[in-house]
Design a protein around this motif. Structure first.
Motif, mmCIF file in Angstrom:
data_model
loop_
_atom_site.group_PDB
_atom_site.id
_atom_site.type_symbol
_atom_site.label_atom_id
_atom_site.label_comp_id
_atom_site.label_asym_id
_atom_site.label_seq_id
_atom_site.Cartn_x
_atom_site.Cartn_y
_atom_site.Cartn_z
ATOM 1 N N PRO A 1 0.825 -1.214 0.000
ATOM 2 C CA PRO A 1 0.000 0.000 0.000
ATOM 3 C C PRO A 1 0.860 1.266 0.000
ATOM 4 O O PRO A 1 2.086 1.186 0.036
ATOM 5 C CB PRO A 1 -0.741 -0.111 1.321
ATOM 6 N N ARG A 2 0.191 2.407 -0.044
ATOM 7 C CA ARG A 2 0.885 3.688 0.148
ATOM 8 C C ARG A 2 1.523 3.694 1.531
ATOM 9 O O ARG A 2 0.906 3.306 2.521
ATOM 10 C CB ARG A 2 -0.152 4.821 0.040
ATOM 11 N N LEU A 3 2.805 4.092 1.570
ATOM 12 C CA LEU A 3 3.514 4.104 2.844
ATOM 13 C C LEU A 3 4.174 5.462 3.034
ATOM 14 O O LEU A 3 4.612 6.080 2.069
ATOM 15 C CB LEU A 3 4.613 3.034 2.876
ATOM 16 N N VAL A 4 4.237 5.904 4.282
ATOM 17 C CA VAL A 4 4.934 7.148 4.593
ATOM 18 C C VAL A 4 5.861 6.899 5.778
ATOM 19 O O VAL A 4 5.490 6.216 6.728
ATOM 20 C CB VAL A 4 3.940 8.286 4.956
ATOM 21 N N LYS A 5 7.095 7.419 5.664
ATOM 22 C CA LYS A 5 7.980 7.412 6.829
ATOM 23 C C LYS A 5 8.437 8.843 7.062
ATOM 24 O O LYS A 5 8.986 9.480 6.172
ATOM 25 C CB LYS A 5 9.200 6.518 6.593
ATOM 26 N N ASP A 6 8.144 9.335 8.251
ATOM 27 C CA ASP A 6 8.504 10.726 8.573
ATOM 28 C C ASP A 6 9.504 10.721 9.725
ATOM 29 O O ASP A 6 9.165 10.364 10.843
ATOM 30 C CB ASP A 6 7.242 11.501 8.954
ATOM 31 N N TYR A 7 10.746 11.119 9.412
ATOM 32 C CA TYR A 7 11.763 11.173 10.459
ATOM 33 C C TYR A 7 11.839 12.557 11.094
ATOM 34 O O TYR A 7 12.718 12.827 11.900
ATOM 35 C CB TYR A 7 13.150 10.861 9.875
ATOM 36 N N GLY A 8 10.939 13.461 10.673
ATOM 37 C CA GLY A 8 11.081 14.839 11.133
ATOM 38 C C GLY A 8 11.854 15.635 10.089
ATOM 39 O O GLY A 8 11.285 16.369 9.294
ATOM 40 N N GLY A 9 13.152 15.452 10.053
ATOM 41 C CA GLY A 9 13.982 16.154 9.062
ATOM 42 C C GLY A 9 13.784 15.635 7.654
ATOM 43 O O GLY A 9 13.915 16.362 6.675
ATOM 44 N N PHE A 10 13.453 14.365 7.547
ATOM 45 C CA PHE A 10 13.308 13.720 6.247
ATOM 46 C C PHE A 10 11.990 12.967 6.174
ATOM 47 O O PHE A 10 11.577 12.311 7.126
ATOM 48 C CB PHE A 10 14.461 12.749 6.008
ATOM 49 N N LYS A 11 11.319 13.083 5.002
ATOM 50 C CA LYS A 11 10.047 12.392 4.830
ATOM 51 C C LYS A 11 10.031 11.611 3.526
ATOM 52 O O LYS A 11 10.333 12.156 2.460
ATOM 53 C CB LYS A 11 8.911 13.410 4.829
ATOM 54 N N LEU A 12 9.676 10.334 3.620
ATOM 55 C CA LEU A 12 9.567 9.485 2.428
ATOM 56 C C LEU A 12 8.114 9.114 2.189
ATOM 57 O O LEU A 12 7.415 8.684 3.103
ATOM 58 C CB LEU A 12 10.391 8.190 2.617
ATOM 59 N N GLU A 13 7.665 9.297 0.933
ATOM 60 C CA GLU A 13 6.334 8.834 0.544
ATOM 61 C C GLU A 13 6.475 7.749 -0.514
ATOM 62 O O GLU A 13 7.123 7.967 -1.538
ATOM 63 C CB GLU A 13 5.513 9.993 -0.014
ATOM 64 N N VAL A 14 5.878 6.597 -0.255
ATOM 65 C CA VAL A 14 5.962 5.475 -1.186
ATOM 66 C C VAL A 14 4.607 5.296 -1.862
ATOM 67 O O VAL A 14 3.595 5.099 -1.193
ATOM 68 C CB VAL A 14 6.337 4.172 -0.438
#
Ligand code: ADP
Ligand code: ADP
Ligand code: MG
Length: 538
Positions: free
Chosen positions: A291-304
């Motif tokens: 599925p759509r995935l998001v990882k947010d580290y604060g400084g860096f954000k990845l949207e899959v």
């Protein structure tokens, strides 16, 4: 046949012809009785980049130490003077070079292979290190060209592998010297950075300097070198430098496994790059939809973006450093929790991380047999994976004593013998020589095809990407800030998308099918950019 084929390499597929007798003349250095022997040396020419292509353990560093004046070659006897070396090379281009070296007129500068070791030797801020190195007064230019502005005030011990690599290259270029040696300048760099570094090194040669480089990324070596030497022999036993060859021809001879001038076959098979349209893709059944995935580290954000993976396929993951490739792979491996979305599948996953730790107490055999002892005896795994990667030779070694390249091969093997549906390999080519990269590529392909399994491989080496991939996953965005992972797509579409963002075009070399980077601004480069065909896949 030649009738004199005797030696076997650690990679048991490779047979080497015996030393022709006349080679005894070219004997340059012998470390001791029954120890490694080096035959011949590379040429060194002002205004030229000389590339060296060959397996680990065949004397490349030994040759460089000699050319740098750090090792007086014993000429395979008891030689103790540079005068004898000069005499031995009389009439050769190296005669003058050694004369100048003896007279102290040549100052060599070396960019070492293992940049990870730099923080152990050098302390302090990047700015201070580079200021101290700057003998040519080019600090600002070099910092800009290598994109080091943001790390100038950082402590050396906090740099990533790719940053350390660029700092080391900058420090070498800032020195005032005649002879520059770059030992594997592409490690840890993404494709754009690799070609950028290649251009900067080329500029040194254009200004009249003499440059020697060892490089295992063939697209980079090709782009960088004026001439190349192929080094062949038996790793750990002896190494022979070939005659200098034109870069294109030399790489082709290497891939063919046959050196024409020398009349030497050093590999029983040719390496060919098939157009992906010719590949019999059996990929049809869907393995999984994620599925759509998001990882947010604060400084860096990845949207899959959501996507699906097929059984039996190899998907390569491409994109610049710091864009979230490792983060994505970790989410699929269950090592990182997504901030949004869920990886709630029943799949068995096997994962080789980018940075491998050797914290296992025990031998390689113990490690691997605990994962799956039966696979170590299985003839398919032996022929396709264990033997080509030289694993049986490592069985008795302690895991925590392995070199970087050995550890990488063991980690790849450990991941591939594990029973799983999905294999995740993060930068498997790091620390491997060309022969080993190709062996790993073949192993991944054959295992996935035969077993109908799926592999996701993060990789920067274009030849390896070309060799193994059925499809590509492209990561876009702004490194260190935000990344977007596009769904897996066909090779043509993927390579176009990826290379357009990098601004580099590739063509196919007709004889071997290997990808070659076009020189920036060349006719082909401009034509392909106009057509939007950054990569010829058909
Ligand atoms: P490469 O750079 O191609 O990997 P090296 O020149 O570093 O190869 O090493 C070639 C061989 O020489 C290796 O088998 C290595 O173990 C051996 N060797 C290197 N230095 C020494 C030394 N000082 N004494 C004995 N053997 C050495
Ligand atoms: P890539 O594999 O494409 O080089 P990564 O996924 O390793 O990129 O990293 C993407 C970004 O996320 C980088 O800027 C990195 O510094 C940041 N990052 C990675 N892991 C963490 C973490 N645990 N905490 C905070 N930031 C992280
Ligand atoms: Mg990564």
């Amino acid at each position: 046949g030649c009738g004199i084929c005797v030696h076997k390499c650690p990679f048991n597929a490779i047979t080497i012809v015996n030393l022709p007798e006349e080679l005894e003349e070219g004997c340059v250095h012998r470390y001791g009785v029954n120890a490694f022997v080096l035959y011949r040396l590379p040429v060194v020419k002002d205004g030229m980049v000389v590339g060296i292509l060959g397996p680990n353990g065949t004397g490349k560093t030994t040759a460089v130490k000699i050319l740098a004046g750090q090792l007086l070659p014993n000429l395979c006897g008891d030689n103790e003077s540079w005068d004898n070396v000069i005499r031995a090379f009389r009439g050769n281009e190296l005669q003058t070079y050694f004369e100048r070296l003896r007279d102290g007129e040549i100052r060599p500068v070396v960019k070492p292979q293992y940049v990870d070791l730099i923080p152990k030797a050098v302390k302090g801020k990047v700015r201070d290190l580079l200021k101290r190195a700057d003998e040519v007064g080019a600090f600002d230019d070099v910092v800009r060209e290598l994109e080091l502005e943001n790390v100038l005030d950082r402590d050396i011990k906090h740099l990533s592998g790719g940053e350390l690599q660029r700092v080391a290259i900058a420090a070498a270029i800032l020195r005032k010297a005649h002879f520059y040696f770059f030992d594997e300048p592409s490690s840890y760099l993404d494709i754009r950075q690799r070609l950028k570094v290649a251009r900067i090194i080329r500029k040194l040669a254009d200004s009249g300097k003499s440059v020697l480089t060892v490089e295992h990324d063939l697209a980079v070596l090709d782009y960088l070198s004026d001439v190349i030497h192929v080094v062949y022999g038996k790793p750990g036993a002896y190494g022979i430098f070939s005659q200098p060859k034109g870069t294109r021809n030399g790489i082709n001879e290497f891939l063919r496994g046959y050196l024409r001038d020398e009349n030497v076959r050093f590999r029983p098979y040719e390496i060919r790059f098939t157009k992906s349209s010719e590949r019999q893709s059996q990929a049809s059944d869907v393995l999984v939809q994620y599925p759509r995935l998001v990882k947010d580290y604060g400084g860096f954000k990845l949207e899959v973006e959501p996507g699906e993976l097929y059984m039996g396929e190899v998907v390569s993951i491409v994109g610049p450093n710091g864009i979230g490739k490792t983060t994505f792979v970790k989410m699929l491996a269950g090592v990182e929790e997504p901030t949004k979305g869920e990886v709630d599948w029943e799949l068995k996953v096997s994962y080789k991380p980018q940075y491998i730790k050797a914290d296992y107490e025990g031998t390689v055999y113990e490690l691997l047999s605990r994962i799956d002892a039966a696979k170590l005896l299985n003839s398919f795994y032996k022929t396709e994976l264990l033997n080509p990667l030289g694993i049986p030779d490592l069985y008795d070694k302690q895991v925590n004593e392995l070199s970087g390249g050995e550890l990488q091969r063991v980690a790849i093997t450990a991941a591939l013998i594990r029973d799983a549906d999905l294999y995740l390999l993060d930068e498997p080519s790091a620390y491997l020589d060309v022969e080993q990269r190709l062996a790993v590529s073949r192993a991944i392909r054959h295992l996935m095809e035969k077993e109908g399994k799926t592999a996701l491989v993060v990789e920067h080496d274009v030849l390896m990407i070309d060799y193994i991939s059925d499809r590509l996953m492209v990561f876009e965005g702004e490194p260190g800030r935000h990344g977007r992972a596009l769904p897996p797509m066909g090779m043509r579409e993927g390579m176009n998308r990826f290379l357009a963002s990098v601004g580099i075009t590739f063509r196919r070399e007709p004889e071997t099918g290997r990808p070659r980077a076009n020189k920036e601004g060349s006719v082909k480069d401009r034509e392909q950019k106009e057509m939007g065909e950054y990569y010829y896949v058909s």
